[in-house]
Design a protein around this motif. Sequence first.
Motif, mmCIF file in Angstrom:
data_model
loop_
_atom_site.group_PDB
_atom_site.id
_atom_site.type_symbol
_atom_site.label_atom_id
_atom_site.label_comp_id
_atom_site.label_asym_id
_atom_site.label_seq_id
_atom_site.Cartn_x
_atom_site.Cartn_y
_atom_site.Cartn_z
ATOM 1 N N MET A 58 0.875 -1.351 0.188
ATOM 2 C CA MET A 58 0.097 -0.050 -0.220
ATOM 3 C C MET A 58 0.877 1.149 -0.009
ATOM 4 N N PHE A 59 0.287 2.247 -0.730
ATOM 5 C CA PHE A 59 1.060 3.455 -0.647
ATOM 6 C C PHE A 59 0.393 4.501 0.277
ATOM 7 N N VAL A 60 1.353 5.054 1.260
ATOM 8 C CA VAL A 60 0.919 5.761 2.151
ATOM 9 C C VAL A 60 1.716 7.024 1.983
ATOM 10 N N LEU A 61 0.946 8.128 2.532
ATOM 11 C CA LEU A 61 1.620 9.651 2.318
ATOM 12 C C LEU A 61 2.497 9.901 3.281
ATOM 13 N N TYR A 62 3.887 10.018 3.063
ATOM 14 C CA TYR A 62 4.629 10.441 4.140
ATOM 15 C C TYR A 62 5.665 11.567 3.414
ATOM 16 N N ASP A 63 5.342 12.975 3.551
ATOM 17 C CA ASP A 63 6.409 14.032 2.993
ATOM 18 C C ASP A 63 7.081 14.830 3.926
ATOM 19 N N ASN A 64 7.109 14.403 5.313
ATOM 20 C CA ASN A 64 7.413 15.165 6.208
ATOM 21 C C ASN A 64 9.012 15.037 6.861
ATOM 22 N N VAL A 65 9.817 14.366 5.746
ATOM 23 C CA VAL A 65 11.363 14.162 6.214
ATOM 24 C C VAL A 65 11.848 15.019 6.961
ATOM 25 N N ASN A 81 -3.034 -13.116 9.515
ATOM 26 C CA ASN A 81 -1.208 -13.520 9.666
ATOM 27 C C ASN A 81 -0.750 -13.366 8.463
ATOM 28 N N GLY A 82 -1.104 -12.472 7.564
ATOM 29 C CA GLY A 82 -0.655 -11.838 6.576
ATOM 30 C C GLY A 82 0.332 -10.773 6.673
ATOM 31 N N THR A 83 1.010 -10.153 5.470
ATOM 32 C CA THR A 83 2.021 -9.215 5.674
ATOM 33 C C THR A 83 1.408 -7.688 5.038
ATOM 34 N N LEU A 84 1.437 -6.782 5.825
ATOM 35 C CA LEU A 84 1.113 -5.379 5.139
ATOM 36 C C LEU A 84 2.641 -4.792 5.128
ATOM 37 N N LEU A 85 3.000 -4.346 3.397
ATOM 38 C CA LEU A 85 4.005 -3.548 3.196
ATOM 39 C C LEU A 85 3.818 -2.256 3.027
ATOM 40 N N ASP A 138 2.859 -3.458 15.252
ATOM 41 C CA ASP A 138 2.212 -4.433 14.609
ATOM 42 C C ASP A 138 3.130 -5.279 13.982
ATOM 43 N N THR A 139 3.515 -6.576 14.430
ATOM 44 C CA THR A 139 4.640 -7.268 13.664
ATOM 45 C C THR A 139 4.187 -7.699 12.319
ATOM 46 N N ARG A 140 2.959 -7.654 11.850
ATOM 47 C CA ARG A 140 2.737 -8.012 10.621
ATOM 48 C C ARG A 140 2.999 -6.808 9.449
ATOM 49 N N VAL A 141 3.411 -5.445 9.955
ATOM 50 C CA VAL A 141 3.950 -4.311 9.212
ATOM 51 C C VAL A 141 5.191 -4.316 8.781
ATOM 52 N N ARG A 142 5.634 -4.053 7.694
ATOM 53 C CA ARG A 142 6.937 -3.702 7.114
ATOM 54 C C ARG A 142 6.826 -2.453 6.356
ATOM 55 N N GLU A 153 9.741 -5.737 -10.887
ATOM 56 C CA GLU A 153 9.714 -6.963 -10.911
ATOM 57 C C GLU A 153 10.473 -7.449 -9.484
ATOM 58 N N ILE A 154 11.533 -7.087 -8.971
ATOM 59 C CA ILE A 154 11.987 -7.448 -7.818
ATOM 60 C C ILE A 154 11.174 -7.306 -6.616
ATOM 61 N N LEU A 155 10.404 -6.124 -6.602
ATOM 62 C CA LEU A 155 9.434 -5.705 -5.537
ATOM 63 C C LEU A 155 8.226 -6.780 -5.755
ATOM 64 N N GLY A 156 7.588 -7.286 -7.069
ATOM 65 C CA GLY A 156 7.058 -8.312 -7.124
ATOM 66 C C GLY A 156 7.407 -9.567 -6.632
ATOM 67 N N GLN A 157 8.600 -9.975 -6.767
ATOM 68 C CA GLN A 157 9.062 -11.171 -5.977
ATOM 69 C C GLN A 157 9.128 -10.973 -4.776
ATOM 70 N N LEU A 158 9.389 -9.948 -4.227
ATOM 71 C CA LEU A 158 9.584 -9.651 -2.902
ATOM 72 C C LEU A 158 7.822 -10.031 -2.070
ATOM 73 N N LEU A 159 6.856 -9.361 -2.784
ATOM 74 C CA LEU A 159 5.446 -9.857 -2.359
ATOM 75 C C LEU A 159 5.174 -11.110 -2.700
ATOM 76 N N LEU A 160 5.688 -11.796 -3.507
ATOM 77 C CA LEU A 160 5.568 -13.301 -3.697
ATOM 78 C C LEU A 160 6.073 -14.085 -2.481
ATOM 79 N N SER A 161 7.382 -13.726 -2.163
ATOM 80 C CA SER A 161 7.924 -14.363 -1.137
ATOM 81 C C SER A 161 7.137 -14.260 0.347
ATOM 82 N N HIS A 162 6.663 -13.151 0.475
ATOM 83 C CA HIS A 162 5.951 -12.985 1.762
ATOM 84 C C HIS A 162 4.520 -13.842 1.515
ATOM 85 N N ALA A 163 3.934 -13.813 0.418
ATOM 86 C CA ALA A 163 2.814 -14.689 0.201
ATOM 87 C C ALA A 163 2.972 -16.344 0.232
#
Length: 878
Positions: free
Chosen positions: A387-394, A418-422, A457-461, A515-525
Amino acid sequence: HHLCKRAASAQVFPLANVTIDEAVARRAEAALLLMDDYRNCQDRHDDEHVLPKKSLRSFVNYNDTSVNKSDVYFRVIQSMSTKKNNSSNPNITAPTPPILVEVINARNPENYEYTVTISSNKIYTGTALQVKSTKHNATNSFRHIFRWIPSFPGEYKIFVHQVLNGVHKDPLNRQPTPLVSPSPLSIIVGQQKGGGNVFEISSEATMERIEDRIRKSVPCQTVNRVDAYSKWSGDWVGPDTPFQDHSIRTGWRFLPRDMGCHIESFSRRDLLSISKKKSIWVLGTSVFRGVFLSLVDLILSPEEKEELSSSVIGKCWGRALIKKGNLELVYQDFRAQMFEPFGSPKVMECHNEKIAKDADDSFIQNAADTWVEMFRDKDSWPDVIFMFVLYDNVGHGRDGLFFTHLEHFMSKIPPSWNGTLLLADRFWSAIGVTHRSYHKYHLYLEEINEMVHALNDTRVRWLDGMGISREMVMYSEYGPDGIGASQHFHGFCDVPYLEDMGQNNTMRVCGNVTEILGQLLLSHALGTKKQFDLEKLEEPKDEALEYCHACPLALTPFKLVAYPEVTCSEGKLHPRNDDEVYSFKAKQKICPQWCLEHEVDEVIPSQSDMINIRRCKVDLADVTTSSIESASAAKVKSQVTPAKDKPTKPIMHTFFESVVGGCCGMSQEQHEQLLKAWKESWEARGWETMILTAQDARKHKDFGTLEKKLISLEINEYNRRCYWRWLAMVEAGGGWISDYDVFPLELTAELGAEMGKNGTFKAFDNHVPSLIHASSNEWDRVIHLMMDLLPNKRADDTVISDMYSLLEVSKSSSKNSIVWSYRVKTSINYTKGSDSLSLDCSKYSKQLAIHFSHHLCKRAASAQVFPLANVTIDEAVA
């Protein structure tokens, strides 16, 4: 602690405008800055831009005619390594001295940025981070220094591009990104010292060492420490290296450096062999859509995806779903930058000439409904959400809207999931990574790590997209000729430059990052590859493709719909036809003229358009014609809705928005204790109480303007909140407010109601805004006076707070029609007896309230008349 305080006191602390108390807390930033200054402390220019040869070596001869010194150019230098190892341990080798790329005669950074890419064809691509920037007053030019440390020896080319600053980019008018001379510059990195363009490298920096690092690493999906998982800097290595195990289809592989893990890859055959239903949801902008498309491209056969780029799935600004075997992929256009704060006033929002949102509609509520939809049926819960979240406050601390939205979404997640929220933000887009300041990047990592921990929340990355993608900035959608011109790291595979990146002829979506991010999502699934191989089907099942869609023809006007009516098909993808034009088009309404005449509130660039956003308050609109149905209906509705009964008691407001870890000499728990005491004391005197927050302040139309101004003046987090309360009081309808360390004396509810009949702005502690009453219009008038008096630039010794702003107001224009008085007690008057203290009641006569300020508490403790016994000066505030 001692060093930091002493340096701040002497005004030689590495960070500017830091108080003595703040210095200790900001040691991490200061240390990183000092370390880089130390590495470059020999890197000083005289008027001729000459570096002292004793400490640095320049390997490029600029005396020939290939370099025009009157224009922008660069040179490459390296710190001289020590001849012997200073460590007492002979087994410890000296580290690789940083290679520095110095861009000289650079243009004004307000308009131009520079990117430095180091590449070795099909072996390596990387970027150098900017560590220093200085202005040369004599020529009015700038000098930027970029730092790179090679991971292994070899032949490299250095490309320096001049990029138009993101603020000035027009996505519809793509500007070229010219190379800076003498790009591309060939260099050799090897163990031998000196001579030609040969740069030194540690004997430990070898391909063998990297292979050893990979062998000892674990799969990234098994890394449970969020602090480690948030640091995604690493190396991109290509198809001509020995690291092909778990590479993506182009032969490239990303090797995280600090996380101690590797990203596993799954083939199409693997995905067709999944034994149980798996679901991945991608919620985000078109940048995130690239990850979805890379996954689609990975699982479909060449025949099924032949028309992917022209299909309804290829460019969807709504909902798209792909089902193949036991894998479901879902994309939802989800633009967090459009979401309002919860409880915002009802407004009609127009995007260009079309209505995006009627007054009774809400983007943020529709987003929340989408989360409810995801978890409505336990049998179809997603395994991974990206998911896209808004964070512009660096650099400015905790982002209130980030937490307001995210915590609400996360409240929809069942405890048993017990899934993963990235999570990821806009900094991993191909535009976002063009800003590669070393200091800002590390500050960003520090703040993100803190915020993910705060979610608890340990499910959040958190996905540090800047770390994983910045090395590929030269290979984004438009290639080297259009760095930062597109937000996308993906493109459909008719882009010639992608051939250099190991293009696979069966691919229709090319993008190493997506594609590398797609593979990362697959590895968590799917779990680890070892675990997957034990559970997968013996033979893959290439079942028929199912796909569903609810996709508007264009981004504008932006829509977000939960439970959309989708159109579903089977078989291979085909070019979009008239039957697949989603019904959004038929439902689109034209923005009424009175709203089009409203000033544009915001301009957001997109790949296809510049979006002029207008937010119009319907109940204030002068609607005179029946043709504007939606506006008229909303206006009538607002007129016939009965007002709620007002409370019989007056309300005493205060404002509180927590700062992570506490602030101002008190912990979070101690702030909450003070709020509780404040509430009990005022209610005991007959008042209603109300605690306002940042959410109330953000409802004000000028919140963004004020916040942008305060940030530009480098106002700290606490003092920005003090300004927010003024806007919150406007939105609350005006009335009474006190600091939550102000407690009532003679100000009963009855007296407050009587004094509050007049809406004139009344300040009862003179220019200290500890106790105030005013109407909503008066609150709005005075905060705008304060905003107008803010300086354009902050002097080094200037303190800026709402108290000092109100003081400036008191000095101007005959007090600005404000009633000023001193009716708040600012001292503690006890008489010390032999065994106890006795309150001198006469000293409190005619005082409305007492302000337990930091100053009062410390002064009372010092004089030993603090109400609590045996309390030190430092303890008194807490």
